[in-house]
Scaffold this active site. Sequence first.
Site, mmCIF file in Angstrom:
data_model
loop_
_atom_site.group_PDB
_atom_site.id
_atom_site.type_symbol
_atom_site.label_atom_id
_atom_site.label_comp_id
_atom_site.label_asym_id
_atom_site.label_seq_id
_atom_site.Cartn_x
_atom_site.Cartn_y
_atom_site.Cartn_z
ATOM 1 N N GLY A 124 -9.428 6.735 -2.225
ATOM 2 C CA GLY A 124 -8.583 7.561 -3.094
ATOM 3 C C GLY A 124 -7.402 8.165 -2.356
ATOM 4 O O GLY A 124 -6.848 9.168 -2.792
ATOM 5 N N SER A 126 -4.697 6.220 -1.380
ATOM 6 C CA SER A 126 -3.539 5.349 -1.616
ATOM 7 C C SER A 126 -3.180 4.444 -0.454
ATOM 8 O O SER A 126 -2.012 4.320 -0.076
ATOM 9 C CB SER A 126 -2.309 6.177 -2.002
ATOM 10 O OG SER A 126 -2.534 6.764 -3.227
ATOM 11 N N ASP A 172 1.490 7.572 -6.604
ATOM 12 C CA ASP A 172 1.166 7.218 -5.221
ATOM 13 C C ASP A 172 2.369 6.611 -4.501
ATOM 14 O O ASP A 172 2.672 6.952 -3.353
ATOM 15 C CB ASP A 172 0.006 6.205 -5.184
ATOM 16 C CG ASP A 172 -1.186 6.675 -5.988
ATOM 17 O OD1 ASP A 172 -1.255 7.880 -6.303
ATOM 18 O OD2 ASP A 172 -2.052 5.834 -6.303
HETATM 19 C C1 GLA Z 1 -4.562 6.395 -8.902
HETATM 20 C C2 GLA Z 1 -3.277 5.826 -9.496
HETATM 21 C C3 GLA Z 1 -2.247 6.937 -9.755
HETATM 22 C C4 GLA Z 1 -2.871 8.081 -10.556
HETATM 23 C C5 GLA Z 1 -4.198 8.505 -9.938
HETATM 24 C C6 GLA Z 1 -4.919 9.514 -10.790
HETATM 25 O O1 GLA Z 1 -4.302 6.920 -7.625
HETATM 26 O O2 GLA Z 1 -2.699 4.880 -8.624
HETATM 27 O O3 GLA Z 1 -1.126 6.408 -10.418
HETATM 28 O O4 GLA Z 1 -3.020 7.727 -11.899
HETATM 29 O O5 GLA Z 1 -5.076 7.419 -9.729
HETATM 30 O O6 GLA Z 1 -4.202 10.693 -10.861
#
Ligand code: GLA
Length: 387
Positions: A124, A126, A172
């Site tokens: 989570g 990115s 992200d």
């Molecule tokens: C992932 C997605 C983002 C966002 C988050 C939740 O990271 O890539 O675009 O939607 O989840 O906030």
Amino acid sequence: MQDPHAIRDAFTERFGVRPRMIVRAPGRVNLIGEHTDYNEGFVFPIAIDRETFVAARSRPDTIVRTYTSQFGQEDSFDIGQIERSPDHLWANYVRGVVKGIRARDLPITGADLLISSDVPIGSGLSSSASLEVAVGYAMQMLNNINLLGEELALIAQGAENSFVGVQCGIMDQFISVLGQENHALLIDCRDLSYRSLPIPPDVRVVVCTSGVHHNLEKSEYNERRAACHEAVRLLKARMPKVSALRDVSPRDLEANADLLPPTILKRARHVVTENERTLNAAAALERADLVSFGRLMNESHVSMRDDYQISVPEIDLLTELACAVPGCYGSRLTGGGFGGSTVSLVTISAVDRFVTEVGTRYKAETGRDADLLVCRPSEGVSRTTAV
Ligand code: GLA
């Protein structure tokens, strides 16, 4: 901390020639504003000091050759004909970005790329956005293309949407491009305007990885997004001007709750209350009111757990353990959900105790190791000086 000189040497060994440049793009942690970006709402992330490096050199032909030291794998494709890689998921991030640049009719040649990253995968934080942005930036710099930050973020997001199949929002990629040292960005995902707000020097943003890995691709993420669209469609019966959940206030939603089936109502309720919380949290940070900020983080977590239903027991446990440590203002799931990490705001004098206690208790209760990262809000994508 990765050493750009070691990355340079790895490139030279792999491709037989030194790279022309090395770029870096950070991962991110979102302080608050979850699953609001694709509803044209507000998010409040920081870029973190975990990053993807790409060492790069142009080639005289149209071949892009990419090697990732993390997996010890190579991928190769022709920029004239870019298809999905049947072999490697990571390669699709690279291919999708190059295809996105080509689709904008921007003149590029082939390249040799070497990727090295210390953004934890599937946590989570990115890792994929930082890879997309780093590759896009490297291609941009190698080919002297002048892209605005927003455009680079959109190309990177497009790669994930069309090439990887995750209908993610813009958060992200945007923060990976435009992050600022010691600041969080309040981003309006409708028009991509943003404001940077300093993180007070006496607190730290601490990420705890749960060790539970999510699978965003083809997971429930796209289903949540579809539920939001369905909510908008149904609300339009009485509120024809609504084009996204961004346009709906918590009060509007309660007044029109009868239009929505129970599950869709819960999903929408998370989004509309989260938008409000995000704006309130930014206002709280501006007046250095960390107690209110922390309370909003905790409320955000409850909303994600109960209404959006994207948490898992390990993540709930991490937030509980965090909030039990004196000096922690608030704690919540961060990112797409279904595992991943939590983010907590901790007063600086309590950070050491926080890291020890949360880590030890989490291990005792789950048998899993949590990685606790005390994050430094970092700048977005840039070229390093090492080559
Ligand atoms: C992932 C997605 C983002 C966002 C988050 C939740 O990271 O890539 O675009 O939607 O989840 O906030």
